[in-house]
Design a protein around this motif. Structure first.
Motif, mmCIF file in Angstrom:
data_model
loop_
_atom_site.group_PDB
_atom_site.id
_atom_site.type_symbol
_atom_site.label_atom_id
_atom_site.label_comp_id
_atom_site.label_asym_id
_atom_site.label_seq_id
_atom_site.Cartn_x
_atom_site.Cartn_y
_atom_site.Cartn_z
ATOM 1 N N GLU A 23 0.830 -1.199 0.000
ATOM 2 C CA GLU A 23 0.000 0.000 0.000
ATOM 3 C C GLU A 23 0.874 1.263 0.000
ATOM 4 O O GLU A 23 0.560 2.238 -0.692
ATOM 5 C CB GLU A 23 -0.937 -0.003 1.213
ATOM 6 N N TRP A 24 1.955 1.237 0.757
ATOM 7 C CA TRP A 24 2.888 2.370 0.801
ATOM 8 C C TRP A 24 3.485 2.595 -0.582
ATOM 9 O O TRP A 24 3.586 3.727 -1.053
ATOM 10 C CB TRP A 24 3.964 2.087 1.845
ATOM 11 N N LEU A 25 3.876 1.489 -1.250
ATOM 12 C CA LEU A 25 4.459 1.603 -2.582
ATOM 13 C C LEU A 25 3.465 2.136 -3.605
ATOM 14 O O LEU A 25 3.827 2.939 -4.474
ATOM 15 C CB LEU A 25 4.988 0.244 -3.057
ATOM 16 N N ILE A 26 2.205 1.707 -3.522
ATOM 17 C CA ILE A 26 1.182 2.182 -4.449
ATOM 18 C C ILE A 26 1.062 3.699 -4.363
ATOM 19 O O ILE A 26 0.980 4.386 -5.387
ATOM 20 C CB ILE A 26 -0.167 1.492 -4.168
ATOM 21 N N VAL A 27 1.085 4.230 -3.167
ATOM 22 C CA VAL A 27 1.020 5.684 -2.991
ATOM 23 C C VAL A 27 2.283 6.329 -3.560
ATOM 24 O O VAL A 27 2.209 7.377 -4.212
ATOM 25 C CB VAL A 27 0.814 6.053 -1.505
ATOM 26 N N LEU A 73 12.444 0.081 1.429
ATOM 27 C CA LEU A 73 12.183 -0.628 2.686
ATOM 28 C C LEU A 73 12.571 0.227 3.891
ATOM 29 O O LEU A 73 11.829 0.289 4.874
ATOM 30 C CB LEU A 73 12.950 -1.950 2.734
ATOM 31 N N GLU A 74 13.705 0.878 3.792
ATOM 32 C CA GLU A 74 14.161 1.724 4.901
ATOM 33 C C GLU A 74 13.185 2.878 5.139
ATOM 34 O O GLU A 74 12.814 3.158 6.275
ATOM 35 C CB GLU A 74 15.558 2.264 4.599
ATOM 36 N N ARG A 75 12.761 3.533 4.062
ATOM 37 C CA ARG A 75 11.814 4.647 4.199
ATOM 38 C C ARG A 75 10.459 4.159 4.708
ATOM 39 O O ARG A 75 9.841 4.807 5.554
ATOM 40 C CB ARG A 75 11.662 5.394 2.872
ATOM 41 N N PHE A 76 10.008 3.013 4.188
ATOM 42 C CA PHE A 76 8.733 2.448 4.623
ATOM 43 C C PHE A 76 8.754 2.120 6.112
ATOM 44 O O PHE A 76 7.839 2.483 6.848
ATOM 45 C CB PHE A 76 8.406 1.196 3.801
ATOM 46 N N ASP A 81 7.088 2.394 11.412
ATOM 47 C CA ASP A 81 7.471 2.073 12.788
ATOM 48 C C ASP A 81 8.215 3.192 13.505
ATOM 49 O O ASP A 81 8.377 3.142 14.713
ATOM 50 C CB ASP A 81 8.348 0.814 12.806
ATOM 51 N N GLY A 82 8.640 4.194 12.750
ATOM 52 C CA GLY A 82 9.462 5.237 13.336
ATOM 53 C C GLY A 82 8.706 6.414 13.900
ATOM 54 O O GLY A 82 9.297 7.373 14.390
ATOM 55 N N ARG A 83 7.395 6.342 13.846
ATOM 56 C CA ARG A 83 6.593 7.446 14.387
ATOM 57 C C ARG A 83 5.279 6.890 14.921
ATOM 58 O O ARG A 83 4.772 5.893 14.417
ATOM 59 C CB ARG A 83 6.356 8.512 13.335
ATOM 60 N N PRO A 84 4.740 7.527 15.907
ATOM 61 C CA PRO A 84 3.467 7.053 16.466
ATOM 62 C C PRO A 84 2.366 7.080 15.402
ATOM 63 O O PRO A 84 2.238 8.054 14.666
ATOM 64 C CB PRO A 84 3.157 8.048 17.582
ATOM 65 N N GLY A 85 1.607 6.018 15.326
ATOM 66 C CA GLY A 85 0.508 5.948 14.378
ATOM 67 C C GLY A 85 0.929 5.757 12.941
ATOM 68 O O GLY A 85 0.125 5.973 12.032
ATOM 69 N N GLY A 86 2.157 5.345 12.743
ATOM 70 C CA GLY A 86 2.677 5.200 11.383
ATOM 71 C C GLY A 86 1.875 4.234 10.525
ATOM 72 O O GLY A 86 1.602 4.510 9.361
ATOM 73 N N ARG A 87 1.502 3.113 11.100
ATOM 74 C CA ARG A 87 0.701 2.132 10.348
ATOM 75 C C ARG A 87 -0.620 2.744 9.900
ATOM 76 O O ARG A 87 -1.048 2.567 8.761
ATOM 77 C CB ARG A 87 0.431 0.894 11.197
ATOM 78 N N MET A 89 -1.248 5.924 9.474
ATOM 79 C CA MET A 89 -0.994 6.966 8.481
ATOM 80 C C MET A 89 -0.788 6.369 7.096
ATOM 81 O O MET A 89 -1.275 6.920 6.105
ATOM 82 C CB MET A 89 0.204 7.816 8.888
ATOM 83 N N ILE A 90 -0.085 5.240 7.029
ATOM 84 C CA ILE A 90 0.122 4.577 5.742
ATOM 85 C C ILE A 90 -1.209 4.104 5.185
ATOM 86 O O ILE A 90 -1.509 4.299 3.999
ATOM 87 C CB ILE A 90 1.134 3.422 5.881
ATOM 88 N N GLN A 91 -2.024 3.496 6.031
ATOM 89 C CA GLN A 91 -3.338 3.020 5.582
ATOM 90 C C GLN A 91 -4.214 4.188 5.160
ATOM 91 O O GLN A 91 -4.928 4.115 4.156
ATOM 92 C CB GLN A 91 -4.023 2.196 6.674
ATOM 93 N N ALA A 92 -4.169 5.285 5.906
ATOM 94 C CA ALA A 92 -4.978 6.462 5.568
ATOM 95 C C ALA A 92 -4.536 7.058 4.224
ATOM 96 O O ALA A 92 -5.383 7.468 3.414
ATOM 97 C CB ALA A 92 -4.877 7.510 6.674
ATOM 98 N N ALA A 93 -3.233 7.110 3.970
ATOM 99 C CA ALA A 93 -2.733 7.625 2.695
ATOM 100 C C ALA A 93 -3.181 6.737 1.543
ATOM 101 O O ALA A 93 -3.580 7.226 0.479
ATOM 102 C CB ALA A 93 -1.209 7.734 2.728
ATOM 103 N N TYR A 94 -3.148 5.426 1.763
ATOM 104 C CA TYR A 94 -3.602 4.492 0.748
ATOM 105 C C TYR A 94 -5.107 4.640 0.517
ATOM 106 O O TYR A 94 -5.563 4.684 -0.629
ATOM 107 C CB TYR A 94 -3.251 3.061 1.144
ATOM 108 N N ASP A 95 -5.882 4.734 1.588
ATOM 109 C CA ASP A 95 -7.326 4.908 1.466
ATOM 110 C C ASP A 95 -7.656 6.201 0.721
ATOM 111 O O ASP A 95 -8.569 6.236 -0.105
ATOM 112 C CB ASP A 95 -7.994 4.913 2.842
ATOM 113 N N GLN A 96 -6.920 7.258 1.009
ATOM 114 C CA GLN A 96 -7.126 8.528 0.311
ATOM 115 C C GLN A 96 -6.787 8.372 -1.161
ATOM 116 O O GLN A 96 -7.518 8.864 -2.026
ATOM 117 C CB GLN A 96 -6.289 9.643 0.938
ATOM 118 N N TRP A 97 -5.678 7.691 -1.449
ATOM 119 C CA TRP A 97 -5.312 7.447 -2.844
ATOM 120 C C TRP A 97 -6.429 6.680 -3.550
ATOM 121 O O TRP A 97 -6.838 7.043 -4.649
ATOM 122 C CB TRP A 97 -3.991 6.667 -2.921
ATOM 123 N N LEU A 98 -6.943 5.632 -2.898
ATOM 124 C CA LEU A 98 -8.030 4.844 -3.473
ATOM 125 C C LEU A 98 -9.249 5.710 -3.759
ATOM 126 O O LEU A 98 -9.860 5.604 -4.828
ATOM 127 C CB LEU A 98 -8.449 3.712 -2.528
#
Length: 106
Positions: A23-27, A73-76, A81-87, A89-98
């Motif tokens: 999902e991160w890559l799709i965005v 992979l490093e950026r993903f 995992d490097g910030r609170p709520g990261g998972r 945020m990734i899902q929200a960005a993907y949902d917005q893209w969709l």
């Protein structure tokens, strides 16, 4: 590429390493929702090339693709995992893209 090794590592860890990576890559590539993450990495490595059959991967291009894979992979992982709520945020960005895709409109 190292895709088989990474996929095996992910499987051995209960499929948690790459959770959200596709999902991160799709965005990141802004498209290709129908492709697996390995193909999306090639799209990231070779932007503008149409059709995966046209992506010729010789030794030099393989080195580029491997570099892009590990950078992605490093950026993903930093985003997820490097910030609170990261998972989330990734899902929200993907949902917005969709939601912005014409084929998702009723």
């Amino acid at each position: 590429m190292f895709t088989t090794y990474i996929a095996g590592f992910d499987a051995g860890g209960g499929h948690t390493l790459l959770e959200g990576f596709r999902e991160w890559l799709i965005v990141q590539v802004n498209g290709a929702n129908n492709l697996v993450w390995e193909a999306l990495v090639l799209m990231l490595a070779f932007p503008g090339e149409t059709g995966l059959s046209s992506v010729r991967v010789d030794e030099e291009r393989n080195a580029v693709a491997v570099g892009v894979l590990f950078d992605a992979l490093e950026r993903f992982l930093a985003d997820r995992d490097g910030r609170p709520g990261g998972r989330n945020m990734i899902q929200a960005a993907y949902d917005q893209w969709l939601s912005q895709q014409s084929w998702m409109q009723p």
